[in-house]
Scaffold this motif. Structure first.
Motif, PDB file in Angstrom:
ATOM      1  N   LEU A 193       0.835  -1.210   0.000  1.00 22.35           N
ATOM      2  CA  LEU A 193       0.000   0.000   0.000  1.00 22.35           C
ATOM      3  C   LEU A 193       0.867   1.257   0.000  1.00 22.35           C
ATOM      4  CD1 LEU A 193      -2.889  -0.996   2.429  1.00 22.35           C
ATOM      5  CD2 LEU A 193      -3.031  -0.690  -0.038  1.00 22.35           C
ATOM      6  N   VAL A 194       1.956   1.222   0.775  1.00 20.98           N
ATOM      7  CA  VAL A 194       2.876   2.374   0.798  1.00 20.98           C
ATOM      8  C   VAL A 194       3.409   2.619  -0.618  1.00 20.98           C
ATOM      9  CG1 VAL A 194       5.119   3.182   1.635  1.00 20.98           C
ATOM     10  CG2 VAL A 194       3.501   2.167   3.238  1.00 20.98           C
ATOM     11  N   ASN A 195       3.775   1.548  -1.294  1.00 21.60           N
ATOM     12  CA  ASN A 195       4.263   1.692  -2.671  1.00 21.60           C
ATOM     13  C   ASN A 195       3.198   2.291  -3.574  1.00 21.60           C
ATOM     14  OD1 ASN A 195       6.707   0.628  -1.957  1.00 21.60           O
ATOM     15  ND2 ASN A 195       6.274  -1.416  -2.733  1.00 21.60           N
ATOM     16  N   GLU A 244       7.308   5.665   1.180  1.00 24.06           N
ATOM     17  CA  GLU A 244       8.479   4.843   1.508  1.00 24.06           C
ATOM     18  C   GLU A 244       8.245   4.206   2.863  1.00 24.06           C
ATOM     19  OE1 GLU A 244      12.109   7.161   1.543  1.00 24.06           O
ATOM     20  OE2 GLU A 244      11.371   8.260  -0.204  1.00 24.06           O
ATOM     21  N   ILE A 245       8.780   3.016   3.034  1.00 20.88           N
ATOM     22  CA  ILE A 245       8.678   2.371   4.337  1.00 20.88           C
ATOM     23  C   ILE A 245      10.030   1.757   4.675  1.00 20.88           C
ATOM     24  CG2 ILE A 245       7.770   0.189   3.368  1.00 20.88           C
ATOM     25  CD1 ILE A 245       6.079  -0.046   5.972  1.00 20.88           C
ATOM     26  N   GLU A 300      15.214  -8.187  21.149  1.00 25.30           N
ATOM     27  CA  GLU A 300      14.922  -8.003  22.579  1.00 25.30           C
ATOM     28  C   GLU A 300      14.829  -6.525  22.991  1.00 25.30           C
ATOM     29  OE1 GLU A 300      13.985 -10.715  23.991  1.00 25.30           O
ATOM     30  OE2 GLU A 300      14.749 -11.927  22.347  1.00 25.30           O
ATOM     31  N   LYS A 301      15.059  -5.599  22.063  1.00 23.93           N
ATOM     32  CA  LYS A 301      14.966  -4.180  22.429  1.00 23.93           C
ATOM     33  C   LYS A 301      13.781  -3.484  21.757  1.00 23.93           C
ATOM     34  CE  LYS A 301      19.534  -3.234  24.037  1.00 23.93           C
ATOM     35  NZ  LYS A 301      20.781  -2.521  23.897  1.00 23.93           N
ATOM     36  N   GLY A 302      13.491  -3.898  20.545  1.00 28.06           N
ATOM     37  CA  GLY A 302      12.339  -3.293  19.894  1.00 28.06           C
ATOM     38  C   GLY A 302      12.545  -2.996  18.424  1.00 28.06           C
ATOM     39  N   THR A 303      11.458  -2.527  17.815  1.00 26.23           N
ATOM     40  CA  THR A 303      11.439  -2.304  16.368  1.00 26.23           C
ATOM     41  C   THR A 303      10.850  -0.925  16.073  1.00 26.23           C
ATOM     42  OG1 THR A 303      11.076  -4.660  16.084  1.00 26.23           O
ATOM     43  CG2 THR A 303      10.558  -3.289  14.185  1.00 26.23           C
ATOM     44  N   THR A 304      11.378  -0.302  15.036  1.00 29.90           N
ATOM     45  CA  THR A 304      10.817   0.982  14.606  1.00 29.90           C
ATOM     46  C   THR A 304      10.485   0.910  13.118  1.00 29.90           C
ATOM     47  OG1 THR A 304      12.142   2.149  16.222  1.00 29.90           O
ATOM     48  CG2 THR A 304      11.253   3.469  14.412  1.00 29.90           C
ATOM     49  N   PHE A 305       9.247   1.200  12.801  1.00 28.12           N
ATOM     50  CA  PHE A 305       8.829   1.309  11.397  1.00 28.12           C
ATOM     51  C   PHE A 305       8.666   2.788  11.083  1.00 28.12           C
ATOM     52  CE2 PHE A 305       7.542  -3.055  12.137  1.00 28.12           C
ATOM     53  CZ  PHE A 305       7.838  -3.663  10.919  1.00 28.12           C
ATOM     54  N   GLU A 306       9.206   3.181   9.948  1.00 31.27           N
ATOM     55  CA  GLU A 306       9.019   4.576   9.520  1.00 31.27           C
ATOM     56  C   GLU A 306       8.374   4.588   8.143  1.00 31.27           C
ATOM     57  OE1 GLU A 306      11.825   7.929  10.335  1.00 31.27           O
ATOM     58  OE2 GLU A 306      13.088   6.210  10.874  1.00 31.27           O
ATOM     59  N   VAL A 307       7.333   5.370   8.007  1.00 37.23           N
ATOM     60  CA  VAL A 307       6.614   5.457   6.734  1.00 37.23           C
ATOM     61  C   VAL A 307       6.533   6.920   6.327  1.00 37.23           C
ATOM     62  CG1 VAL A 307       4.404   5.057   5.582  1.00 37.23           C
ATOM     63  CG2 VAL A 307       5.207   3.435   7.288  1.00 37.23           C
ATOM     64  N   LYS A 308       6.917   7.170   5.082  1.00 40.39           N
ATOM     65  CA  LYS A 308       6.760   8.542   4.552  1.00 40.39           C
ATOM     66  C   LYS A 308       5.672   8.488   3.497  1.00 40.39           C
ATOM     67  CE  LYS A 308      11.356  10.322   5.209  1.00 40.39           C
ATOM     68  NZ  LYS A 308      12.697  10.108   4.736  1.00 40.39           N
ATOM     69  N   LEU A 309       4.667   9.353   3.653  1.00 38.13           N
ATOM     70  CA  LEU A 309       3.580   9.353   2.665  1.00 38.13           C
ATOM     71  C   LEU A 309       3.304  10.770   2.176  1.00 38.13           C
ATOM     72  CD1 LEU A 309       0.961   6.964   4.338  1.00 38.13           C
ATOM     73  CD2 LEU A 309       2.457   6.445   2.422  1.00 38.13           C
ATOM     74  N   PRO A 310       3.010  10.893   0.890  1.00 39.76           N
ATOM     75  CA  PRO A 310       2.667  12.218   0.368  1.00 39.76           C
ATOM     76  C   PRO A 310       1.160  12.504   0.502  1.00 39.76           C
ATOM     77  CG  PRO A 310       2.913  10.675  -1.443  1.00 39.76           C
ATOM     78  CD  PRO A 310       3.093   9.883  -0.180  1.00 39.76           C
ATOM     79  N   PHE A 311       0.836  13.720   0.811  1.00 38.14           N
ATOM     80  CA  PHE A 311      -0.564  14.156   0.886  1.00 38.14           C
ATOM     81  C   PHE A 311      -0.690  15.499   0.187  1.00 38.14           C
ATOM     82  CE2 PHE A 311      -0.090  11.375   4.502  1.00 38.14           C
ATOM     83  CZ  PHE A 311      -1.279  10.671   4.549  1.00 38.14           C
ATOM     84  N   LYS A 312      -1.932  15.919  -0.014  1.00 35.60           N
ATOM     85  CA  LYS A 312      -2.189  17.279  -0.493  1.00 35.60           C
ATOM     86  C   LYS A 312      -3.090  17.941   0.540  1.00 35.60           C
ATOM     87  CE  LYS A 312      -2.071  16.135  -5.366  1.00 35.60           C
ATOM     88  NZ  LYS A 312      -2.926  15.839  -6.511  1.00 35.60           N
ATOM     89  N   PHE A 313      -3.220  19.223   0.446  1.00 34.09           N
ATOM     90  CA  PHE A 313      -4.182  19.892   1.322  1.00 34.09           C
ATOM     91  C   PHE A 313      -4.778  21.078   0.585  1.00 34.09           C
ATOM     92  CE2 PHE A 313      -0.077  21.781   2.030  1.00 34.09           C
ATOM     93  CZ  PHE A 313      -0.326  23.143   2.067  1.00 34.09           C
TER      94      PHE A 313
END
Lengths: 163, 512
Positions: free
Chosen positions: B334-336, B341-342, B349-362
């Motif tokens: 879906l990000v694609n 970008e994802i 044992e410490k954790g995970t980070t997901f980063e997603v960049k998405l374009p929008f308009k306003f």
């Protein structure tokens, strides 16, 4: 009594004419594709069931997408044409009936046989059904790689052109 | 033609051979091949067997034949020659012109050309095979979806009814398990349909204006409750510089974030989960937003990170965590699709980070508040409304009847197919038709078209019809509306949704 018959392999490039040629002549096969330029000619002496010896002179010609581009002199004095197509490439048999018409019209005395090659790459049942549905005529399905039907085809052809 | 042995008129690469009509070599200069005078030309190379047929067909006139590019071998050495044969009554002249190096050069070009054509054909074939396979898979999933959803609708519906009856503790627990498993199965089907739609390019991105802040608040509310239950912390941050309303595909953004948050909650047993939403940049009416989901969960081994977005990938089998293994694949796809970008970083044992960049308009100008779902009530002209349920599935018939009858406002008649439905409509006045789409004899679309087009009586031709099927999606909805239906309900449906749509259609009709 020694007989000599000329057989010409025809068809698009890359359909396996040279592979069939090598398989029949020397019982060899190579996965490498090597283009044929002009014509290679070899002779194989076959002992017929009736004791006669047949020198089968096979002309392995370069492939052409249009049969009419084949050099006319290569076809002179032929006793049989083997039109080979590739079972995995529809473009090599989509004009089959047109090409066969050309051969039978211009060389009415020459026997024309049709081979679908590379049987090892397709499902035989599916391809038979497909050809039945599309009404594509052929005489034999072969695999130069596995030698399936190759020797039998040439043996039958030898009988046919000497009968 | 007179052949003069002593002259050097011809190059070293040309050989003349004079042959008798019997095939005996009379003369030769042996410049290319050391074939002996007195020998048979037929023993030199099988090519020369051609002479027999040329002699046989010879008539009176001297005739010349040209054979280009003939491969001749002698002692394992190959020479490629153009061969000219001249036949007259007395003798045969054979002239060999050797062009081995020229032909070998040409051979290289032909090799390259043919190889590239064959390669292209091979790729075309592989592509076709993959497309066929993909189509088969997607059709399979669509069919399975349809076949599974129908009984699942009944299971979920009956469990809901069962839960409202008097149950002892054990029965309540069993009902809860059935419900939970059915919901899981439903989610799996949803995921499978989604992934197959994405992969077959059937998902369309719809840009719409939506209250972005509310989307994030919604996550805050939903996941805070879950965090409380799991006894972990959950927090959200939204950059105050981000516009309240954005233009984008809200549904897909929701799906991406929901999948990522759901994933974080699945794999975090203690610590915290944090969702932060910040603005990357803004140009004219466009902006890029960064969504960061950080958890203190199990984490992922470095060697597994590159497979994390593959379908059916699960790395914590031992931890007995339920899931379809499709969530991250859906998120990534879906990000694609949204041109975003994802990326993922993780420490075991410490954790995970997901980063997603998405374009929008306003929109540059300010706008009014979000449109609320309008409320409808059944008209007071009648106490009870008669509904025709056209449905061949016994379980669904029973479920719908239970739901509607329990409201006390409806009479229900059941027709098993379109043909029977039309007979009923001709005999009795109904307020609404619930029309299943896939039925024997006359299907739902055809029956609707007949109702709309074949009757002068407006009570029949203008009756509200709601399509009712296990198939879901925009395409299905469009098909229903094009057939003349007023609305559409996808199975499995929620009771509330079914009642809302029925009430809405009856109220709208009464208002006309």
């Amino acid at each position: 009594m020694k007989l000599s018959k000329k057989v010409v392999l025809l068809g698009h490039f890359g359909v396996g004419k040279t592979s069939l040629f090598r398989r029949f002549m020397d019982n060899e096969f190579s996965e490498d594709y090597k283009v044929t330029l002009g014509v290679q000619i070899k002779k194989k002496v076959i002992e017929m069931p009736d004791g006669r010896e047949l020198s089968m002179i096979i002309w392995d010609t370069e492939g052409h997408t249009n049969i009419e581009d084949t050099r006319k002199s290569y076809l002179l004095g032929s006793h049989a044409f083997i039109y080979v197509f590739d079972l995995t490439r529809t473009d090599t048999y989509q004009d089959l009936s047109k090409d066969i018409d050309y051969l039978t019209k211009n060389y009415p005395k020459v026997k024309t046989k049709i081979i679908g090659n590379k049987l090892d790459l397709v499902n035989e049942k599916d391809i038979l059904q497909l050809f039945k549905d599309k009404q594509i005529q052929f005489d034999c399905l072969t695999s130069a790689k596995t030698n399936k039907n190759v020797q039998n085809f040439f043996s039958d052809l030898a009988k046919e052109i000497t009968s | 033609m007179e052949y003069q042995e002593d002259t050097l008129l011809f190059s070293e690469k040309t050989q003349f051979i004079l042959v008798t009509v019997e095939g005996i070599i009379k003369k030769t200069d042996a410049k290319l091949f050391d074939w002996k005078v007195g020998g048979s030309i037929y023993d030199c190379h099988p090519f020369f067997e051609i002479l027999k047929s040329l002699i046989d067909s010879f008539e009176k006139e001297e005739t010349t034949y040209n054979f280009p590019c003939i491969h001749l071998e002698e002692n394992n050495t190959e020479k490629i020659c153009d061969i000219t044969i001249i036949i007259n009554t007395q003798e045969i002249t054979v002239i060999l012109f050797e062009y081995t190096s020229k032909y070998r050069e040409l051979n290289k070009i032909a090799q390259q050309r043919n190889e590239s054509v064959l390669k292209a054909k091979e790729l075309e074939l592989k592509n076709k095979y993959l497309l066929d396979k993909e189509e088969f898979k997607n059709n399979f999933i669509t069919n399975i979806n349809h076949e599974v959803r129908t009984p699942l609708t009944s299971i979920l519906g009956f469990v809901e009814i069962l839960e409202k009856t008097k149950l002892n503790f054990e029965q309540e627990e069993l009902a809860r398990i059935i419900k939970r498993q059915s919901i899981h199965l439903n989610a799996l089907i949803d995921d499978m349909v989604d992934i197959s739609k994405i992969e077959s390019g059937k998902i369309q991105i719809v840009d719409q204006r939506f209250l972005f802040v509310n989307l994030i608040k919604g996550f805050d509310e939903t996941y805070s409750k879950l965090a409380e239950k799991k006894e972990i912390e959950f927090s959200t941050y939204i950059d105050p510089n981000i516009q309240e309303y954005l233009i984008g595909d809200r549904t897909r953004v929701y799906q991406i974030l929901n999948n990522l948050l759901g994933n974080a909650f699945k794999f975090t047993e203690e610590g915290s989960i944090h969702l932060s939403v910040t603005k990357n940049y803004q140009r004219t009416n466009k902006l890029s937003i960064n969504f960061k989901i950080e958890d203190t969960g199990f984490g992922i081994q470095a060697e597994n990170l590159e497979r994390i977005f593959d379908r059916f990938t699960r790395f914590n089998e031992d931890k007995q965590i339920s899931g379809t293994g499709l969530g991250l694949a859906i998120a990534k796809n879906l990000v694609n699709l949204l041109n975003g970008e994802i990326k993922v970083t993780s420490q075991p044992e410490k954790g995970t980070t997901f980063e997603v960049k998405l374009p929008f308009k306003f929109e540059v100008t300010k706008t009014t508040s979000q449109k609320k779902k309008k409320k409808y009530t059944l008209p007071e002209t009648k106490k009870k409304f008669r509904i025709l349920l056209v449905e061949d599935e016994e379980a669904t018939q029973y479920l719908v009847m239970k739901i509607l009858i329990s409201q006390g406002n409806f009479f229900i008649d059941v027709a098993l197919n379109g043909e029977q439905a039309i007979n009923y409509l001709e005999r009795r006045n109904y307020d609404l038709v619930l029309m299943d789409l896939k039925m024997s004899k006359i299907d739902g679309y055809q029956a609707t078209r007949m109702i709309r087009n074949n009757y002068g009586d407006k009570i029949i031709s203008e009756i509200p019809i709601i399509g009712f099927t296990a198939k879901i999606g925009e395409k299905e909805r469009d098909k229903c509306l094009r057939a003349g239906m007023d609305d559409f309900i996808a199975k499995p449906f929620e009771q509330e949704d079914l009642l809302y749509k029925i009430t809405k259609q009856i109220a709208k009709k009464a208002a006309v």
